[in-house]
Design a protein around this motif. Structure first.
Motif, mmCIF file in Angstrom:
data_model
loop_
_atom_site.group_PDB
_atom_site.id
_atom_site.type_symbol
_atom_site.label_atom_id
_atom_site.label_comp_id
_atom_site.label_asym_id
_atom_site.label_seq_id
_atom_site.Cartn_x
_atom_site.Cartn_y
_atom_site.Cartn_z
ATOM 1 N N ALA A 1 -2.881 -1.531 -0.570
ATOM 2 C CA ALA A 1 -2.102 -2.762 -0.729
ATOM 3 C C ALA A 1 -0.718 -2.320 -1.193
ATOM 4 O O ALA A 1 -0.471 -2.132 -2.383
ATOM 5 C CB ALA A 1 -2.748 -3.701 -1.734
ATOM 6 N N MET A 2 0.173 -2.117 -0.233
ATOM 7 C CA MET A 2 1.466 -1.485 -0.500
ATOM 8 C C MET A 2 2.550 -2.536 -0.686
ATOM 9 O O MET A 2 2.988 -3.183 0.259
ATOM 10 C CB MET A 2 1.830 -0.546 0.648
ATOM 11 C CG MET A 2 0.724 0.447 1.002
ATOM 12 S SD MET A 2 0.358 1.588 -0.350
ATOM 13 C CE MET A 2 1.671 2.777 -0.136
ATOM 14 N N GLU A 3 2.970 -2.716 -1.913
ATOM 15 C CA GLU A 3 4.049 -3.631 -2.291
ATOM 16 C C GLU A 3 3.823 -5.041 -1.733
ATOM 17 O O GLU A 3 4.732 -5.651 -1.163
ATOM 18 C CB GLU A 3 5.407 -3.087 -1.826
ATOM 19 C CG GLU A 3 6.541 -3.626 -2.678
ATOM 20 C CD GLU A 3 7.925 -3.393 -2.121
ATOM 21 O OE1 GLU A 3 8.877 -3.752 -2.816
ATOM 22 O OE2 GLU A 3 8.063 -2.860 -1.007
ATOM 23 N N CYS A 4 2.630 -5.550 -1.923
ATOM 24 C CA CYS A 4 2.349 -6.895 -1.432
ATOM 25 C C CYS A 4 1.600 -7.757 -2.440
ATOM 26 O O CYS A 4 1.623 -8.987 -2.327
ATOM 27 C CB CYS A 4 1.569 -6.844 -0.118
ATOM 28 S SG CYS A 4 -0.100 -6.164 -0.275
ATOM 29 N N VAL A 5 0.929 -7.165 -3.432
ATOM 30 C CA VAL A 5 0.088 -7.958 -4.330
ATOM 31 C C VAL A 5 0.912 -8.998 -5.069
ATOM 32 O O VAL A 5 0.485 -10.147 -5.249
ATOM 33 C CB VAL A 5 -0.678 -7.048 -5.318
ATOM 34 C CG1 VAL A 5 -1.423 -7.883 -6.354
ATOM 35 C CG2 VAL A 5 -1.659 -6.161 -4.557
ATOM 36 N N HIS A 6 2.124 -8.633 -5.488
ATOM 37 C CA HIS A 6 2.944 -9.585 -6.247
ATOM 38 C C HIS A 6 3.380 -10.783 -5.395
ATOM 39 O O HIS A 6 3.774 -11.816 -5.941
ATOM 40 C CB HIS A 6 4.167 -8.898 -6.867
ATOM 41 C CG HIS A 6 5.190 -8.452 -5.866
ATOM 42 N ND1 HIS A 6 5.347 -7.138 -5.487
ATOM 43 C CD2 HIS A 6 6.132 -9.149 -5.166
ATOM 44 C CE1 HIS A 6 6.324 -7.043 -4.606
ATOM 45 N NE2 HIS A 6 6.819 -8.252 -4.398
ATOM 46 N N ASP A 7 3.319 -10.651 -4.073
ATOM 47 C CA ASP A 7 3.721 -11.750 -3.191
ATOM 48 C C ASP A 7 2.601 -12.759 -2.956
ATOM 49 O O ASP A 7 2.855 -13.859 -2.462
ATOM 50 C CB ASP A 7 4.150 -11.202 -1.823
ATOM 51 C CG ASP A 7 5.456 -10.433 -1.883
ATOM 52 O OD1 ASP A 7 6.416 -10.951 -2.473
ATOM 53 O OD2 ASP A 7 5.513 -9.321 -1.344
ATOM 54 N N LEU A 8 1.384 -12.380 -3.259
ATOM 55 C CA LEU A 8 0.227 -13.169 -2.838
ATOM 56 C C LEU A 8 0.053 -14.425 -3.682
ATOM 57 O O LEU A 8 0.156 -14.383 -4.905
ATOM 58 C CB LEU A 8 -1.031 -12.318 -2.930
ATOM 59 C CG LEU A 8 -1.038 -11.046 -2.072
ATOM 60 C CD1 LEU A 8 -2.238 -10.185 -2.425
ATOM 61 C CD2 LEU A 8 -1.032 -11.404 -0.589
ATOM 62 N N VAL B 1 -9.431 2.061 -3.710
ATOM 63 C CA VAL B 1 -8.484 0.966 -3.488
ATOM 64 C C VAL B 1 -7.206 1.342 -4.224
ATOM 65 O O VAL B 1 -7.210 1.512 -5.450
ATOM 66 C CB VAL B 1 -9.023 -0.377 -4.003
ATOM 67 C CG1 VAL B 1 -7.971 -1.466 -3.832
ATOM 68 C CG2 VAL B 1 -10.307 -0.754 -3.269
ATOM 69 N N VAL B 2 -6.122 1.509 -3.481
ATOM 70 C CA VAL B 2 -4.846 1.949 -4.055
ATOM 71 C C VAL B 2 -3.801 0.856 -3.855
ATOM 72 O O VAL B 2 -3.622 0.352 -2.743
ATOM 73 C CB VAL B 2 -4.369 3.269 -3.412
ATOM 74 C CG1 VAL B 2 -2.964 3.631 -3.897
ATOM 75 C CG2 VAL B 2 -5.340 4.404 -3.750
ATOM 76 N N VAL B 3 -3.137 0.511 -4.935
ATOM 77 C CA VAL B 3 -2.080 -0.501 -4.926
ATOM 78 C C VAL B 3 -0.758 0.172 -5.263
ATOM 79 O O VAL B 3 -0.671 0.940 -6.231
ATOM 80 C CB VAL B 3 -2.373 -1.624 -5.947
ATOM 81 C CG1 VAL B 3 -1.170 -2.557 -6.097
ATOM 82 C CG2 VAL B 3 -3.620 -2.397 -5.543
ATOM 83 N N MET B 4 0.266 -0.080 -4.467
ATOM 84 C CA MET B 4 1.628 0.324 -4.801
ATOM 85 C C MET B 4 2.434 -0.934 -5.094
ATOM 86 O O MET B 4 2.445 -1.854 -4.281
ATOM 87 C CB MET B 4 2.277 1.091 -3.647
ATOM 88 C CG MET B 4 3.692 1.592 -3.949
ATOM 89 S SD MET B 4 4.532 2.295 -2.494
ATOM 90 C CE MET B 4 5.337 0.827 -1.819
ATOM 91 N N ASP B 5 3.074 -0.976 -6.251
ATOM 92 C CA ASP B 5 3.918 -2.120 -6.565
ATOM 93 C C ASP B 5 5.085 -1.649 -7.431
ATOM 94 O O ASP B 5 5.245 -0.442 -7.677
ATOM 95 C CB ASP B 5 3.121 -3.241 -7.245
ATOM 96 C CG ASP B 5 3.490 -4.615 -6.690
ATOM 97 O OD1 ASP B 5 4.573 -5.113 -7.044
ATOM 98 O OD2 ASP B 5 2.703 -5.170 -5.909
ATOM 99 N N GLU B 6 5.895 -2.583 -7.866
ATOM 100 C CA GLU B 6 7.139 -2.239 -8.537
ATOM 101 C C GLU B 6 6.915 -1.533 -9.888
ATOM 102 O O GLU B 6 6.025 -1.896 -10.645
ATOM 103 C CB GLU B 6 7.955 -3.501 -8.780
ATOM 104 C CG GLU B 6 8.835 -3.989 -7.664
ATOM 105 C CD GLU B 6 8.271 -3.962 -6.269
ATOM 106 O OE1 GLU B 6 9.029 -3.622 -5.362
ATOM 107 O OE2 GLU B 6 7.089 -4.261 -6.068
ATOM 108 N N ARG B 7 7.743 -0.520 -10.173
ATOM 109 C CA ARG B 7 7.682 0.177 -11.451
ATOM 110 C C ARG B 7 8.554 -0.582 -12.460
ATOM 111 O O ARG B 7 9.771 -0.407 -12.529
ATOM 112 C CB ARG B 7 8.182 1.624 -11.300
ATOM 113 C CG ARG B 7 8.155 2.424 -12.603
ATOM 114 C CD ARG B 7 8.655 3.832 -12.395
ATOM 115 N NE ARG B 7 7.718 4.637 -11.632
ATOM 116 C CZ ARG B 7 6.668 5.277 -12.151
ATOM 117 N NH1 ARG B 7 6.430 5.218 -13.450
ATOM 118 N NH2 ARG B 7 5.867 5.977 -11.374
ATOM 119 N N VAL B 8 7.923 -1.444 -13.216
ATOM 120 C CA VAL B 8 8.623 -2.213 -14.249
ATOM 121 C C VAL B 8 7.895 -2.005 -15.577
ATOM 122 O O VAL B 8 6.730 -1.616 -15.597
ATOM 123 C CB VAL B 8 8.671 -3.715 -13.890
ATOM 124 C CG1 VAL B 8 9.564 -3.954 -12.681
ATOM 125 C CG2 VAL B 8 7.273 -4.270 -13.632
#
Length: 370
Positions: A262-269, A289-296
């Motif tokens: 799930a590459m840079e999409c979970v925050h949009d869901l 299961v690997v998630v890529m999202d923003e580094r904050v």
């Protein structure tokens, strides 16, 4: 206690207030200049002018003929870009129509080279595409509604895809996934991968290129993205092994995949818990299961670093309105902090979330532990 005006608090306080005012004014002047650069970069990208000027130096009329921009606008754009320090002029003393302009190799890596890890032009295109929707965004801010992804048009979709393309083609299969031994072994042996929210398909294609034995299925509910992804895969010789589906991945067979991305999409869901629950159902026993999202940062602390500033800006203009265009929506926004993802994952049935030791300035990687 009531705060006194600066002039009532002595000369030191008055001087401090003046300095703060001047600092903010300087900051906003810089921001305005940056905004103007961003919009003009989007113009140049639309007409392919950076590629033209990197191939050879051009006069305004030559740049106009090669790009399709009207000559007078081409001259003004070239002069603006030169004054801003983005393109070079060979001899500024020549008459306006005789000057030649070029893009250096160093600047081409940022402005023109779609394979470069330094390529930043898509962010300018993203901002321009978001700005075009400002009337709709203002309505959404007042009503609490949203602006759906497809309303932003192809410019936004292509900008998002191009921003991540170099990362997925150059780093995903050569550095990021190989750093996970069990994932690397499974894909090298011909494992199966599901790419949720695949967009224009570059993560799926990056996996397919790096692992010739692997089978990849990309899932997205945006028809234009799936069409573009299918064309990109064919252009890279991956048709048949890397496939894209206009569908919710929840329809796929349980236990089908060795790796779910799930590459840079979970925050949009609108409903990330449901999607993560699908990911848990899709992954094989022992798979990842690997998630890529923003580094904050994990917490809000007030003034933040440039990455957090950028993510909040994008959230207001793109991600949060897109999420709120669906009902119901958890309305995560771009700034999805690690504790928020951990909460979604646990609701979806995962035991925990592991932050992976993959270093990147903008993105953080997580493995969801079953």
């Amino acid at each position: 206690m009531t705060r006194l005006p600066a002039y009532r608090r002595g000369p030191g306080a008055a001087l401090e207030a003046i300095v703060q005012t001047d600092e903010l004014a300087d900051h906003l002047v810089g921001s305005v200049l940056g905004a103007l650069d961003v919009l003009n970069i989007a113009v140049g990208a639309h007409f392919g002018l950076y590629e033209v000027l990197h191939r050879r130096a051009c006069t305004p009329s030559e740049a106009a003929a090669a790009s399709g921009m009207a000559p007078r606008y081409a001259r003004e754009w070239l002069e603006q870009q030169c004054v801003a320090g983005l393109v070079d002029v060979d001899d500024a003393s020549l008459p306006a129509d005789e000057r030649s302009y070029r893009v250096s190799d160093e600047h081409a890596a940022v402005l023109a080279d779609r394979e470069s890890l330094a390529y930043l032009t898509p962010f300018a295109q993203l901002v321009a595409a978001a700005g075009a929707q400002l009337p709709r965004l203002l309505e959404a801010y007042a009503s609490g509604g949203g602006v759906p992804w497809d309303a932003y048009g192809p410019a936004m979709r292509e900008a998002q895809a191009d921003a991540n393309r170099p990362l997925f083609l150059r780093l995903l299969g050569s550095q990021w996934l190989p750093s996970l031994p069990e994932v690397h072994a499974a894909l090298s042996a011909g494992g199966r991968v599901a790419d949720l929210g695949c967009g224009d398909g570059w993560a799926s294609i990056g996996v397919g290129l790096a692992y010739p034995a692997a089978q990849v299925d990309g899932y997205d509910i945006d028809a234009a993205s799936v069409e573009a992804a299918t064309a990109h895969a064919a252009a890279h010789g991956l048709a048949g092994r890397v496939r894209f589906h206009l569908a919710d991945a929840a329809a796929a067979e349980a236990g089908s995949y060795d790796l779910v991305l799930a590459m840079e999409c979970v925050h949009d869901l609108a409903d990330p818990v449901a999607v993560l629950a699908s990911a848990r159902r899709l992954v094989t026993e022992g798979g990842s299961v690997v998630v890529m999202d923003e580094r904050v940062p994990d917490e809000f602390t007030g003034p933040g670093d440039p990455i957090e500033q950028m993510m909040y800006g994008i959230s207001m203009l793109v991600c949060l309105p897109d999420s709120l265009s669906h009902a119901p929506s958890v309305a995560t926004g771009t700034v999805m902090r690690a504790p928020v993802l951990r909460g979604y994952a646990r609701e979806a049935g995962f035991a925990d979330v592991e932050v992976l030791p993959i270093e990147h300035d903008v993105f953080r990687f997580y493995r969801l532990v079953a």
